[in-house]
Scaffold this active site. Sequence first.
Site, mmCIF file in Angstrom:
data_model
loop_
_atom_site.group_PDB
_atom_site.id
_atom_site.type_symbol
_atom_site.label_atom_id
_atom_site.label_comp_id
_atom_site.label_asym_id
_atom_site.label_seq_id
_atom_site.Cartn_x
_atom_site.Cartn_y
_atom_site.Cartn_z
ATOM 1 N N LYS A 144 30.857 37.058 35.054
ATOM 2 C CA LYS A 144 32.202 37.075 34.467
ATOM 3 C C LYS A 144 32.198 36.820 32.960
ATOM 4 O O LYS A 144 33.183 37.107 32.287
ATOM 5 C CB LYS A 144 33.105 36.070 35.191
ATOM 6 C CG LYS A 144 33.440 36.484 36.625
ATOM 7 C CD LYS A 144 34.372 35.510 37.300
ATOM 8 C CE LYS A 144 34.783 35.982 38.693
ATOM 9 N NZ LYS A 144 33.690 35.921 39.669
ATOM 10 N N PHE A 189 42.849 31.643 44.524
ATOM 11 C CA PHE A 189 44.040 30.796 44.584
ATOM 12 C C PHE A 189 44.610 30.857 46.004
ATOM 13 O O PHE A 189 44.603 31.903 46.644
ATOM 14 C CB PHE A 189 45.105 31.279 43.605
ATOM 15 C CG PHE A 189 44.822 30.957 42.157
ATOM 16 C CD1 PHE A 189 43.785 30.128 41.778
ATOM 17 C CD2 PHE A 189 45.621 31.494 41.155
ATOM 18 C CE1 PHE A 189 43.545 29.836 40.446
ATOM 19 C CE2 PHE A 189 45.393 31.214 39.821
ATOM 20 C CZ PHE A 189 44.353 30.384 39.460
ATOM 21 N N HIS A 204 37.180 37.943 34.353
ATOM 22 C CA HIS A 204 37.471 37.746 35.775
ATOM 23 C C HIS A 204 38.356 38.889 36.239
ATOM 24 O O HIS A 204 39.533 38.986 35.872
ATOM 25 C CB HIS A 204 38.166 36.402 35.978
ATOM 26 C CG HIS A 204 38.332 36.021 37.419
ATOM 27 N ND1 HIS A 204 37.997 36.855 38.457
ATOM 28 C CD2 HIS A 204 38.811 34.879 37.995
ATOM 29 C CE1 HIS A 204 38.253 36.257 39.604
ATOM 30 N NE2 HIS A 204 38.744 35.057 39.352
ATOM 31 N N HIS A 221 30.828 32.699 41.959
ATOM 32 C CA HIS A 221 32.205 33.011 41.552
ATOM 33 C C HIS A 221 32.361 32.685 40.073
ATOM 34 O O HIS A 221 32.917 33.474 39.327
ATOM 35 C CB HIS A 221 33.182 32.213 42.412
ATOM 36 C CG HIS A 221 34.608 32.577 42.192
ATOM 37 N ND1 HIS A 221 35.068 33.876 42.311
ATOM 38 C CD2 HIS A 221 35.682 31.821 41.860
ATOM 39 C CE1 HIS A 221 36.369 33.898 42.052
ATOM 40 N NE2 HIS A 221 36.767 32.675 41.781
ATOM 41 N N GLU A 233 31.913 24.712 42.504
ATOM 42 C CA GLU A 233 30.964 25.641 43.109
ATOM 43 C C GLU A 233 29.537 25.105 43.024
ATOM 44 O O GLU A 233 28.755 25.251 43.973
ATOM 45 C CB GLU A 233 31.053 27.017 42.443
ATOM 46 C CG GLU A 233 30.192 28.049 43.141
ATOM 47 C CD GLU A 233 30.428 29.459 42.649
ATOM 48 O OE1 GLU A 233 29.906 30.396 43.285
ATOM 49 O OE2 GLU A 233 31.119 29.645 41.620
ATOM 50 N N CYS A 266 41.521 36.135 44.285
ATOM 51 C CA CYS A 266 40.201 36.494 43.761
ATOM 52 C C CYS A 266 39.158 36.649 44.849
ATOM 53 O O CYS A 266 38.021 37.028 44.571
ATOM 54 C CB CYS A 266 39.764 35.448 42.743
ATOM 55 S SG CYS A 266 41.040 35.112 41.517
#
Length: 419
Positions: free
Chosen positions: A341, A405, A346, A309, A320, A169
């Site tokens: 998002k 990830f 996402h 994010h 975050e 991502c």
Amino acid sequence: MASNWQDRRVVVTGLGVVTPLGHDLEDFWQRLIAGESGIDLITAFDAAAYDSRMAGEVRNFDPAPAFPHPKDVRRTDRYSQFGIYAGWQALRDSGADLPRLNCDEIGVIIGSGIGGLETTTNQVKVLLERGPGRLSPFMIPMLISNMASGLFSMYHNLRGPNFATCSACATANHAIGEAWRAIKMGEAVMMFAGGSEAAIVPIGIGGFCAMKAMSRRNDDPKRASRPFDRDRDGFVMGEGAGVLCLEELAHAKRRGARIYCEIVGYGNTADAYHLTAPAPNGEGAARCMKAALRAGGLHPNDISYINAHGTSTPQGDVSESCAIKTVFGDHARKLAISSTKGATGHMLGAAGAVEMTVCALAIQRGIVPPTINYTAPDPECDLDYVPNTAREMPVNAIVNNSFGFGGHNSTIVARKFNG
């Protein structure tokens, strides 16, 4: 070009998107700031047996205008079609007349977190049912994750730096950051950079469901993605692409280009911690934001807005928020922070570029998009997430975060262009 890397300034002169809210830049923006959601129940396949049955699908999409010939569309995966179309939009938006420019100095970095998953799925079925002799000769070029970047360069004769990033991502932010770096270092005067993803296929949805990463709020899909909300239960997958035209300032001025904003910093760190979970308290994300601010010569107090994010996962949003408080201290509570998002889902490897497009428009137009579906404050996420309604405000400098990830962190810092 300028004589050394510190002197070279990099500006954004073109934007292109393909999203669940539309595949025209203005349509996307207007629907985003209106607080609309592009998420609904999956129509691409029968998802009745899946734990998560919703997604941000790109619908009514015709890639043909961005391709030289109809056969070229048939020989590309959906992810490549998205990326090439977004790049074509960014090229048109930039106003660049390529035949009049030195294309040896123009490059492309369009990444993908997963690549041609639809092609892979279809060709495995062919192999199992009909044997290896019936596999498509285009299978490998269709599925590899560098092909959107490669084909876009071929279609437009762009002969400068060309590769693809692949960092889950964080992919698109890494592409933008590396394009910024290429221009700063004098390797190019213009770069088309971003990311593309098309993973709304059975194996894609099934794999993320098996990880227990997806929202199960199937009875209310448009409200399922709710970043920073207390009742969030996982992310909702989206698809699409975003591509930006980055340009060396002197080059942009010579051709009279419109300038959206100036990119001034890029951060790139690793958590070195876990396959999928963020480092405790967002330590890696905090180092990434600090690195980007340092590269841009900005103080935390200079930032007006953070495009987070913000995936709507229980752990990620807390992490975050902790990272933002670590980096910005008391100023964290004065920042406008939003995650888009909730509206798009996402978009994985495309997310950072679509969200950087949002940042560029926020700077240019003085409007910050909302975090939709925010109804129940989370005591662990206690900042200003611009809940539900867009906000008009001066946006002088932004931070755009993407974390992937594998512990990949990427941050872009941009500011209003001052000539």
